[in-house]
Design a protein around this motif. Structure first.
Motif, PDB file in Angstrom:
ATOM      1  N   ASN A 258       0.895   3.978  -2.654  1.00 27.78           N
ATOM      2  CA  ASN A 258       0.608   5.853  -2.096  1.00 27.78           C
ATOM      3  C   ASN A 258       2.343   6.475  -2.972  1.00 27.78           C
ATOM      4  O   ASN A 258       1.900   7.572  -3.433  1.00 27.78           O
ATOM      5  CB  ASN A 258       0.703   5.814  -1.009  1.00 27.78           C
ATOM      6  CG  ASN A 258       0.956   6.895  -0.500  1.00 27.78           C
ATOM      7  OD1 ASN A 258       1.149   8.832   0.026  1.00 27.78           O
ATOM      8  ND2 ASN A 258      -1.558   7.083  -0.069  1.00 27.78           N
TER       9      ASN A 258
ATOM     10  N   ARG B 233       0.983  -0.882  -0.309  1.00 27.38           N
ATOM     11  CA  ARG B 233      -0.273   0.117  -0.368  1.00 27.38           C
ATOM     12  C   ARG B 233       0.878   1.043  -0.183  1.00 27.38           C
ATOM     13  O   ARG B 233       0.638   2.273  -0.881  1.00 27.38           O
ATOM     14  CB  ARG B 233      -0.863  -0.218   1.473  1.00 27.38           C
ATOM     15  CG  ARG B 233      -2.201  -0.697   0.671  1.00 27.38           C
ATOM     16  CD  ARG B 233      -3.345  -0.872   2.193  1.00 27.38           C
ATOM     17  NE  ARG B 233      -2.780  -0.488   3.729  1.00 27.38           N
ATOM     18  CZ  ARG B 233      -2.658  -1.341   4.412  1.00 27.38           C
ATOM     19  NH1 ARG B 233      -2.394  -2.878   4.219  1.00 27.38           N
ATOM     20  NH2 ARG B 233      -2.169  -1.526   5.435  1.00 27.38           N
TER      21      ARG B 233
ATOM     22  N   GLN C 212      -2.465   8.028  13.956  1.00 27.10           N
ATOM     23  CA  GLN C 212      -2.851   9.405  12.670  1.00 27.10           C
ATOM     24  C   GLN C 212      -2.909  10.342  13.708  1.00 27.10           C
ATOM     25  O   GLN C 212      -2.853  10.412  15.104  1.00 27.10           O
ATOM     26  CB  GLN C 212      -4.237   9.082  12.059  1.00 27.10           C
ATOM     27  CG  GLN C 212      -3.936   8.155  11.164  1.00 27.10           C
ATOM     28  CD  GLN C 212      -3.455   8.514   9.572  1.00 27.10           C
ATOM     29  OE1 GLN C 212      -2.414   9.680   9.888  1.00 27.10           O
ATOM     30  NE2 GLN C 212      -3.654   8.530   8.234  1.00 27.10           N
TER      31      GLN C 212
ATOM     32  N   PHE D  28       1.396  13.005   4.371  1.00 24.02           N
ATOM     33  CA  PHE D  28       1.116  13.256   2.751  1.00 24.02           C
ATOM     34  C   PHE D  28       0.453  14.194   1.904  1.00 24.02           C
ATOM     35  O   PHE D  28       0.792  14.793   1.158  1.00 24.02           O
ATOM     36  CB  PHE D  28      -0.418  11.967   2.242  1.00 24.02           C
ATOM     37  CG  PHE D  28      -1.154  12.344   1.492  1.00 24.02           C
ATOM     38  CD1 PHE D  28      -1.200  11.553   0.208  1.00 24.02           C
ATOM     39  CD2 PHE D  28      -2.456  12.650   1.694  1.00 24.02           C
ATOM     40  CE1 PHE D  28      -2.329  12.154  -0.443  1.00 24.02           C
ATOM     41  CE2 PHE D  28      -3.614  12.824   0.918  1.00 24.02           C
ATOM     42  CZ  PHE D  28      -2.986  12.359  -0.270  1.00 24.02           C
TER      43      PHE D  28
ATOM     44  N   TYR E 180       3.958   5.233   7.962  1.00 20.67           N
ATOM     45  CA  TYR E 180       3.601   3.854   7.231  1.00 20.67           C
ATOM     46  C   TYR E 180       4.025   2.084   8.386  1.00 20.67           C
ATOM     47  O   TYR E 180       3.410   1.762   7.957  1.00 20.67           O
ATOM     48  CB  TYR E 180       3.631   4.074   6.271  1.00 20.67           C
ATOM     49  CG  TYR E 180       2.048   3.176   5.272  1.00 20.67           C
ATOM     50  CD1 TYR E 180       0.978   2.918   5.566  1.00 20.67           C
ATOM     51  CD2 TYR E 180       2.027   3.677   4.051  1.00 20.67           C
ATOM     52  CE1 TYR E 180      -0.336   2.211   5.478  1.00 20.67           C
ATOM     53  CE2 TYR E 180       0.495   3.429   3.576  1.00 20.67           C
ATOM     54  CZ  TYR E 180       0.063   3.050   4.430  1.00 20.67           C
ATOM     55  OH  TYR E 180      -1.169   2.301   3.498  1.00 20.67           O
TER      56      TYR E 180
ATOM     57  N   GLU F 239       1.100   6.970  -6.554  1.00 21.12           N
ATOM     58  CA  GLU F 239       0.498   8.214  -6.932  1.00 21.12           C
ATOM     59  C   GLU F 239       0.324   9.563  -6.351  1.00 21.12           C
ATOM     60  O   GLU F 239       0.349  10.600  -7.493  1.00 21.12           O
ATOM     61  CB  GLU F 239      -0.816   7.095  -5.732  1.00 21.12           C
ATOM     62  CG  GLU F 239      -1.487   6.552  -5.783  1.00 21.12           C
ATOM     63  CD  GLU F 239      -2.655   5.923  -4.464  1.00 21.12           C
ATOM     64  OE1 GLU F 239      -3.328   5.090  -5.026  1.00 21.12           O
ATOM     65  OE2 GLU F 239      -2.903   7.043  -4.137  1.00 21.12           O
TER      66      GLU F 239
ATOM     67  N   HIS G 208       6.212  10.412   5.741  1.00 16.65           N
ATOM     68  CA  HIS G 208       5.354   9.174   5.450  1.00 16.65           C
ATOM     69  C   HIS G 208       5.936   7.883   5.034  1.00 16.65           C
ATOM     70  O   HIS G 208       4.781   7.161   5.679  1.00 16.65           O
ATOM     71  CB  HIS G 208       4.491   9.679   3.805  1.00 16.65           C
ATOM     72  CG  HIS G 208       3.610   9.449   3.473  1.00 16.65           C
ATOM     73  ND1 HIS G 208       3.503   7.904   2.462  1.00 16.65           N
ATOM     74  CD2 HIS G 208       2.476   9.156   3.264  1.00 16.65           C
ATOM     75  CE1 HIS G 208       2.761   7.636   2.637  1.00 16.65           C
ATOM     76  NE2 HIS G 208       1.232   8.262   3.700  1.00 16.65           N
TER      77      HIS G 208
ATOM     78  N   ARG H 156       0.801  10.113   9.367  1.00 16.61           N
ATOM     79  CA  ARG H 156       0.645   9.890   7.981  1.00 16.61           C
ATOM     80  C   ARG H 156       0.097  10.902   6.585  1.00 16.61           C
ATOM     81  O   ARG H 156       0.352  10.966   5.982  1.00 16.61           O
ATOM     82  CB  ARG H 156       0.143   8.046   7.289  1.00 16.61           C
ATOM     83  CG  ARG H 156       0.240   8.009   6.315  1.00 16.61           C
ATOM     84  CD  ARG H 156       0.334   6.332   6.423  1.00 16.61           C
ATOM     85  NE  ARG H 156      -0.791   5.728   7.193  1.00 16.61           N
ATOM     86  CZ  ARG H 156      -1.187   5.648   6.667  1.00 16.61           C
ATOM     87  NH1 ARG H 156      -2.502   6.176   5.955  1.00 16.61           N
ATOM     88  NH2 ARG H 156      -2.411   5.469   7.574  1.00 16.61           N
ATOM     89  N   GLY H 157      -1.411  11.098   7.793  1.00 18.93           N
ATOM     90  CA  GLY H 157      -2.128  12.167   6.703  1.00 18.93           C
ATOM     91  C   GLY H 157      -1.554  12.898   6.629  1.00 18.93           C
ATOM     92  O   GLY H 157      -1.786  13.817   5.842  1.00 18.93           O
TER      93      GLY H 157
HETATM   94  N1  LIG Z   1      -5.277   5.845  -2.002  1.00 21.44           N
HETATM   95  C1  LIG Z   1      -4.824   6.728  -1.197  1.00 21.44           C
HETATM   96  C2  LIG Z   1      -5.517   8.281  -1.243  1.00 21.44           C
HETATM   97  C3  LIG Z   1      -5.362   8.909   0.125  1.00 21.44           C
HETATM   98  C4  LIG Z   1      -3.926   9.130   0.657  1.00 21.44           C
HETATM   99  O1  LIG Z   1      -3.059   8.800  -0.097  1.00 21.44           O
HETATM  100  N2  LIG Z   1      -3.985   9.188   1.961  1.00 21.44           N
HETATM  101  C5  LIG Z   1      -2.441   9.137   2.353  1.00 21.44           C
HETATM  102  C6  LIG Z   1      -2.658   9.909   3.775  1.00 21.44           C
HETATM  103  S1  LIG Z   1      -4.038   8.874   4.939  1.00 21.44           S
HETATM  104  C7  LIG Z   1      -2.633   7.774   2.884  1.00 21.44           C
HETATM  105  O2  LIG Z   1      -1.435   7.207   3.318  1.00 21.44           O
HETATM  106  N3  LIG Z   1      -3.201   6.324   2.201  1.00 21.44           N
HETATM  107  C8  LIG Z   1      -3.133   5.151   2.719  1.00 21.44           C
HETATM  108  C9  LIG Z   1      -2.577   4.093   1.493  1.00 21.44           C
HETATM  109  O3  LIG Z   1      -2.718   4.924   0.740  1.00 21.44           O
HETATM  110  O4  LIG Z   1      -2.644   3.208   1.784  1.00 21.44           O
HETATM  111  C10 LIG Z   1      -6.013   5.703  -0.137  1.00 21.44           C
HETATM  112  O5  LIG Z   1      -6.357   5.181  -0.621  1.00 21.44           O
HETATM  113  O6  LIG Z   1      -5.777   6.178   1.034  1.00 21.44           O
END
Ligand SMILES: N[C@@H](CCC(=O)N[C@@H](CS)C(=O)NCC(=O)O)C(=O)O
Length: 156
Positions: A78, A74, A127, A134, A121, A81, A117, A130-131
């Motif tokens: 991320n 994951r 939290q 990001f 993770y 992305e 980040h 991480r948030g």
């Molecule tokens: N694709 C991401 C979009 C949102 C995002 O990137 N949130 C950050 C901050 S909470 C993250 O670390 N998400 C965890 C992840 O992508 O596994 C998700 O599904 O969460």
């Protein structure tokens, strides 16, 4: 022929390259980490991997998911992305005539945010660690997107 240093500040491009390489290496290390965890936790994604690397009789049951492996996967997704868009945007940004100081703030902040980040993770930290990291990374990328669009509008 136009030389590169006539269209871009070489110090800005050098800074971009340096921080881009750091963040690319960080992201690439997640592949060997995933592979290492798959063997350590005996959790393989393909029957041929389980057959080759699964240990003993239990080896037959190693075609499975593992929470730690999935966590790294994951994180890797991320990174893809967020880091791929950053690499394109920050590259274009380095050609906008931005000052070295401003460019460095963007490149360093993004790199630091994504490193944090990763730590948040993997540890995992509670939290909103991480948030927030990001959010800071996304803010940096959108700051450059905004400036690129603003420059583009001024050209119209
Ligand atoms: N694709 C991401 C979009 C949102 C995002 O990137 N949130 C950050 C901050 S909470 C993250 O670390 N998400 C965890 C992840 O992508 O596994 C998700 O599904 O969460």
């Amino acid at each position: 022929m136009t030389k590169l240093n006539e269209i871009v500040d070489m110090d800005v491009l050098r800074a971009y390259t340096f921080y881009a390489v750091i963040i690319i290496i960080k992201m690439m290390l997640l592949s060997p980490l995933t592979g290492y965890l798959r063997v350590k936790k005996q959790a393989f994604a393909n029957p041929e991997d389980a057959a080759a690397l699964g240990k003993g009789e239990a080896g037959k049951k190693t075609l499975r998911t593992d929470p730690d492996v999935e966590r790294v996967r994951r994180l890797h997704l991320n990174d893809l992305e967020n880091i791929i868009p950053y690499l394109f945007i920050a590259f274009f940004y380095s050609f906008t005539g931005v000052s070295e100081t401003t460019a460095l703030i963007h490149y360093r902040l993004f790199t630091a945010a994504r490193l944090f980040h990763t730590i948040a993770y993997l540890v995992p930290l509670p939290q909103p660690c991480r948030g927030l990291s990001f959010g800071v990374g996304s803010f940096v990328t959108f700051s450059m997107i905004f400036q690129l669009l603003w420059n583009g509008l001024n050209l119209l």
